[in-house]
Design a protein around this motif. Structure first.
Motif, PDB file in Angstrom:
ATOM      1  N   MET A   1      -9.126 -14.837  15.599  1.00 42.40           N
ATOM      2  CA  MET A   1      -8.769 -13.873  14.804  1.00 42.40           C
ATOM      3  C   MET A   1      -6.945 -15.042  13.997  1.00 42.40           C
ATOM      4  N   SER A   2      -7.610 -15.183  12.867  1.00 38.67           N
ATOM      5  CA  SER A   2      -6.339 -16.201  12.441  1.00 38.67           C
ATOM      6  C   SER A   2      -5.024 -14.989  11.837  1.00 38.67           C
ATOM      7  N   MET A   3      -3.969 -15.066  12.427  1.00 35.72           N
ATOM      8  CA  MET A   3      -3.091 -14.447  11.261  1.00 35.72           C
ATOM      9  C   MET A   3      -1.858 -15.115  10.517  1.00 35.72           C
ATOM     10  N   LYS A   4      -1.457 -13.953   9.623  1.00 40.96           N
ATOM     11  CA  LYS A   4      -0.585 -14.491   8.457  1.00 40.96           C
ATOM     12  C   LYS A   4       0.601 -14.662   9.102  1.00 40.96           C
ATOM     13  N   ARG A   5       1.713 -15.131   9.427  1.00 43.72           N
ATOM     14  CA  ARG A   5       3.799 -13.999   9.262  1.00 43.72           C
ATOM     15  C   ARG A   5       3.731 -13.699   8.081  1.00 43.72           C
ATOM     16  N   THR A   6       4.830 -13.209   8.207  1.00 41.35           N
ATOM     17  CA  THR A   6       5.278 -11.943   7.183  1.00 41.35           C
ATOM     18  C   THR A   6       6.956 -11.494   7.706  1.00 41.35           C
ATOM     19  N   ASN A   7       7.610 -10.735   6.981  1.00 46.31           N
ATOM     20  CA  ASN A   7       8.750  -9.810   7.173  1.00 46.31           C
ATOM     21  C   ASN A   7       8.659  -8.955   6.220  1.00 46.31           C
ATOM     22  N   VAL A   8       8.971  -7.892   7.075  1.00 51.26           N
ATOM     23  CA  VAL A   8       9.111  -6.786   6.312  1.00 51.26           C
ATOM     24  C   VAL A   8      10.823  -6.217   6.522  1.00 51.26           C
ATOM     25  N   TYR A   9      11.467  -5.268   5.932  1.00 51.72           N
ATOM     26  CA  TYR A   9      12.305  -4.428   6.141  1.00 51.72           C
ATOM     27  C   TYR A   9      11.472  -3.024   6.804  1.00 51.72           C
ATOM     28  N   ALA A  10      12.536  -2.154   7.924  1.00 51.24           N
ATOM     29  CA  ALA A  10      12.024  -1.087   8.473  1.00 51.24           C
ATOM     30  C   ALA A  10      13.043  -0.808   9.040  1.00 51.24           C
ATOM     31  N   ASP A  11      12.872   0.570   9.306  1.00 51.04           N
ATOM     32  CA  ASP A  11      13.756   1.953   9.073  1.00 51.04           C
ATOM     33  C   ASP A  11      14.432   1.924  10.997  1.00 51.04           C
ATOM     34  N   PRO A  12      15.871   1.305  11.042  1.00 50.58           N
ATOM     35  CA  PRO A  12      16.195   1.079  12.599  1.00 50.58           C
ATOM     36  C   PRO A  12      15.489   2.364  13.275  1.00 50.58           C
ATOM     37  N   GLU A  13      15.415   2.612  12.843  1.00 47.84           N
ATOM     38  CA  GLU A  13      15.096   4.614  14.014  1.00 47.84           C
ATOM     39  C   GLU A  13      13.523   4.062  14.053  1.00 47.84           C
ATOM     40  N   ASP A  14      12.825   4.276  13.201  1.00 42.99           N
ATOM     41  CA  ASP A  14      11.409   3.715  14.306  1.00 42.99           C
ATOM     42  C   ASP A  14      11.456   1.991  14.618  1.00 42.99           C
ATOM     43  N   LEU A  15      11.731   1.129  13.886  1.00 41.51           N
ATOM     44  CA  LEU A  15      12.215  -0.203  15.516  1.00 41.51           C
ATOM     45  C   LEU A  15      12.303   0.292  16.770  1.00 41.51           C
ATOM     46  N   ALA A  16      13.249   0.752  16.881  1.00 39.21           N
ATOM     47  CA  ALA A  16      13.718   1.803  17.902  1.00 39.21           C
ATOM     48  C   ALA A  16      12.330   2.245  18.330  1.00 39.21           C
ATOM     49  N   LEU A  17      11.588   3.017  18.250  1.00 40.09           N
ATOM     50  CA  LEU A  17      10.486   4.264  18.593  1.00 40.09           C
ATOM     51  C   LEU A  17       9.704   2.928  19.040  1.00 40.09           C
ATOM     52  N   ILE A  18       9.645   2.296  18.341  1.00 41.84           N
ATOM     53  CA  ILE A  18       8.874   1.208  19.014  1.00 41.84           C
ATOM     54  C   ILE A  18       8.702  -0.114  20.149  1.00 41.84           C
ATOM     55  N   LYS A  19       9.810  -0.010  19.854  1.00 47.48           N
ATOM     56  CA  LYS A  19      10.483  -0.880  21.086  1.00 47.48           C
ATOM     57  C   LYS A  19      10.167   0.206  22.485  1.00 47.48           C
ATOM     58  N   GLU A  20      10.473   1.321  22.302  1.00 54.00           N
ATOM     59  CA  GLU A  20      10.319   1.757  23.561  1.00 54.00           C
ATOM     60  C   GLU A  20       9.644   2.276  23.605  1.00 54.00           C
ATOM     61  N   ALA A  21       7.932   1.986  22.732  1.00 55.33           N
ATOM     62  CA  ALA A  21       6.777   2.923  23.140  1.00 55.33           C
ATOM     63  C   ALA A  21       5.973   1.443  23.062  1.00 55.33           C
ATOM     64  N   ALA A  22       6.313   0.457  23.088  1.00 62.70           N
ATOM     65  CA  ALA A  22       6.344  -1.315  23.467  1.00 62.70           C
ATOM     66  C   ALA A  22       6.960  -1.368  25.086  1.00 62.70           C
ATOM     67  N   GLN A  23       7.991  -0.886  25.525  1.00 61.91           N
ATOM     68  CA  GLN A  23       7.731  -0.633  26.962  1.00 61.91           C
ATOM     69  C   GLN A  23       7.087  -0.439  28.006  1.00 61.91           C
ATOM     70  N   ARG A  24       6.997   1.818  26.842  1.00 61.35           N
ATOM     71  CA  ARG A  24       6.058   1.950  28.110  1.00 61.35           C
ATOM     72  C   ARG A  24       4.688   1.552  27.754  1.00 61.35           C
ATOM     73  N   ARG A  25       4.479   0.912  27.029  1.00 64.72           N
ATOM     74  CA  ARG A  25       2.789   0.467  27.434  1.00 64.72           C
ATOM     75  C   ARG A  25       2.416  -0.540  27.774  1.00 64.72           C
ATOM     76  N   GLY A  26       4.098  -1.273  27.855  1.00 59.56           N
ATOM     77  CA  GLY A  26       3.439  -2.833  27.852  1.00 59.56           C
ATOM     78  C   GLY A  26       3.315  -3.634  27.475  1.00 59.56           C
ATOM     79  N   ILE A  27       3.214  -4.039  26.349  1.00 58.39           N
ATOM     80  CA  ILE A  27       2.247  -4.319  25.325  1.00 58.39           C
ATOM     81  C   ILE A  27       3.992  -5.087  24.671  1.00 58.39           C
ATOM     82  N   PRO A  28       3.582  -6.247  23.856  1.00 59.75           N
ATOM     83  CA  PRO A  28       4.999  -6.831  22.928  1.00 59.75           C
ATOM     84  C   PRO A  28       4.826  -5.655  21.670  1.00 59.75           C
TER      85      PRO A  28
END
Length: 79
Positions: A1-28
């Motif tokens: 699948m071809s992907m396209k790069r984009t930039n978005v603004y995200a809430d820092p708390e949401d990004l922290a939750l994503i970081k924790e979930a990624a570490q827990r699940r072992g995925i990027p």
């Protein structure tokens, strides 16, 4: 699948939750973000034609186990 790069603004708390979930699940982290983008895209999709939902006979009350068994048997015998 071809992907396209984009930039978005995200809430820092949401990004922290994503970081924790990624570490827990072992995925990027990007994989979780892509999943979220896909869910948002599908939730806001508009179909060209209305969906033809099936209709059912009855009074709207829950079916008993016997009713379900009878309906499945009837459907199977029609095929």
């Amino acid at each position: 699948m071809s992907m396209k790069r984009t930039n978005v603004y995200a809430d820092p708390e949401d990004l922290a939750l994503i970081k924790e979930a990624a570490q827990r699940r072992g995925i990027p982290e990007a994989e979780i973000i892509r999943e979220g983008i896909h869910l948002a895209a599908m939730a806001n999709r508009v179909w060209d034609e209305p969906f033809d939902w099936p209709t059912f006979e009855g009074g709207g009350e829950p079916a008993s186990s016997e009713d379900v068994t009878a309906a499945v048997a009837e459907g199977a015998s029609e095929q």
